[in-house]
Scaffold this active site. Structure first.
Site, short mmCIF file in Angstrom:
data_model
loop_
_atom_site.label_atom_id
_atom_site.label_comp_id
_atom_site.label_asym_id
_atom_site.label_seq_id
_atom_site.Cartn_x
_atom_site.Cartn_y
_atom_site.Cartn_z
N LYS A 1 0.83 -1.21 0.00
CA LYS A 1 0.00 0.00 0.00
C LYS A 1 0.86 1.26 0.00
CE LYS A 1 -4.15 -2.10 1.86
NZ LYS A 1 -5.01 -2.29 3.02
N LYS B 1 -6.24 -6.77 -12.98
CA LYS B 1 -7.25 -7.17 -11.97
C LYS B 1 -8.27 -6.04 -11.81
CE LYS B 1 -7.78 -7.17 -7.11
NZ LYS B 1 -7.66 -7.01 -5.82
N LYS C 1 -10.91 -0.96 -7.69
CA LYS C 1 -11.25 0.45 -7.60
C LYS C 1 -10.02 1.31 -7.83
CE LYS C 1 -13.32 -1.02 -4.08
NZ LYS C 1 -14.02 -1.48 -2.89
#
Ligand code: ADP
Ligand code: TRP
Length: 321
Positions: free
Chosen positions: A110, A189, A192
């Site tokens: 992340k 993939k 969002k």
């Protein structure tokens, strides 16, 4: 069996979320004692705007109810309505080695995607462990990307129990593997964060526009094509009947079929698939009070279980008079 899972409120849910997670969550309701929640505390780790937190939470709740969440049987709530989870997070933090969290790949992933390296993001797996352990969860249905977090949860529970006695129930993970990763309209993939999604309740016109733009190779119409390398086919697999899918596979392999034809059918099938749930979704949008009531009832039921576990953990750790 006690089943628990959480989903972050990061926007309207997409077809990848449905086939990768929600469908299985909904199916498990028939046979198990299910606890599902909207992980809004977790969402704060990526610093969304407060208005987005509110709007996205309601969107996810409405999507779940419209698609068949049984609000009478299943306990469905907003994570932050049961703040006991943050206290258990603290008790667990005090038996969690920093090294265990340093080995978690999601933090590094992340941060490399540009999220701020805040402490909440680093401690994310401890909050997730508290979610799972607070409700004595036995089975945690999650995508493969969450496997490490369940292992960490078990590890933390073992350490807590070794320190304070057998208080916490060790969960098993239940990896949802029935569907491979759902590709987005650009072939990566569906996610969002890549802006390549088809939302479950997206208006038909916009679904069409997106599907028509799906990237394909340049094999001429008359030539045979490999269905296993085609994003349109991967999406057809999710929504076509087995008979129709076999026909498409044949058309691909024989040649003489243009990708435009397959895209057109995919649009129809995709909108038909979610059509039965659209009306319910619209009704909920016009009855936000009912949606909020569902969350309030869920929180009350969840809280009763949470208080009991937290009290045992507090007592065991010496937070008693
Ligand atoms: P996103 O990548 O859009 O942010 P999340 O990480 O919030 O989605 O995923 C929520 C759930 O949906 C997870 O259980 C995840 O495994 C599942 N999921 C998300 N995208 C896909 C996909 N493209 N294919 C299959 N499952 C997916
Ligand atoms: N981390 C999960 C995800 O991103 C969401 C989540 C939070 C969760 N707490 C949980 C999933 C507890 C299962 C159990 O998908």
């Amino acid at each position: 069996m006690r089943v628990l899972s959480g989903i972050q409120p990061s926007g309207r849910l997409h077809v990848g979320n449905y086939f990768g997670a929600m469908r299985q969550h909904l199916q498990l309701q028939a046979e198990h004692d299910c606890f599902y929640f909207i992980a809004d505390y977790h969402a704060l780790t990526s610093n969304p705007s407060p208005d987005d937190v509110v709007a996205h939470t309601l969107d996810v709740v409405m999507d779940y109810i419209a698609l068949g969440l049984d609000t009478r049987k299943t306990i469905f709530w907003r994570q932050s309505d049961v703040p006991e989870v943050t206290e258990l997070t603290w008790l667990l933090s005090c038996v969690t080695p920093v090294g265990l969290l340093q080995r978690c790949t999601s933090y590094k992933d992340k941060v490399s995607q540009g999220l701020s390296p805040n402490h909440g993001l680093f401690a994310y797996p401890v909050l997730q462990a508290a979610d799972i352990l607070l409700y004595n969860s036995e089975l945690v249905p999650v995508g493969a990307d969450q496997k490490q977090h369940i292992e960490v949860t078990r590890d933390i529970a073992i350490r807590f129990n070794n320190t304070y006695g057998e208080i916490l129930t060790l969960p098993k993970e239940h990896i949802i593997e029935s569907v491979a990763v759902v590709p987005g309209v650009d072939g990566r993939k569906m996610s969002k964060s890549y802006g390549n999604t088809i939302e479950i309740f997206e208006p038909e016109k916009s679904v069409k526009k997106k599907i028509m733009k799906i990237v394909t190779d340049s094999t001429p119409v008359e030539n045979p094509k490999d269905p296993d390398k085609c994003n349109i086919f991967a999406l057809l697999k999710l929504v076509a009947s087995p008979e129709e899918l076999a026909e498409w596979e044949d058309k691909y392999r024989t040649g003489g079929m243009g990708y435009g034809q397959a895209k057109k059918r995919l649009c129809e099938l995709m909108t038909d698939y979610f059509e039965p749930f659209r009306q319910k979704r619209t009704e909920l949008e016009h009855n936000i009070d009912h949606v909020k009531q569902v969350l309030a009832n869920g929180a009350e039921r969840a809280r009763a279980v949470a208080r009991e576990t937290l009290e045992k953990a507090r007592q065991a750790a010496g937070l008693r008079k």
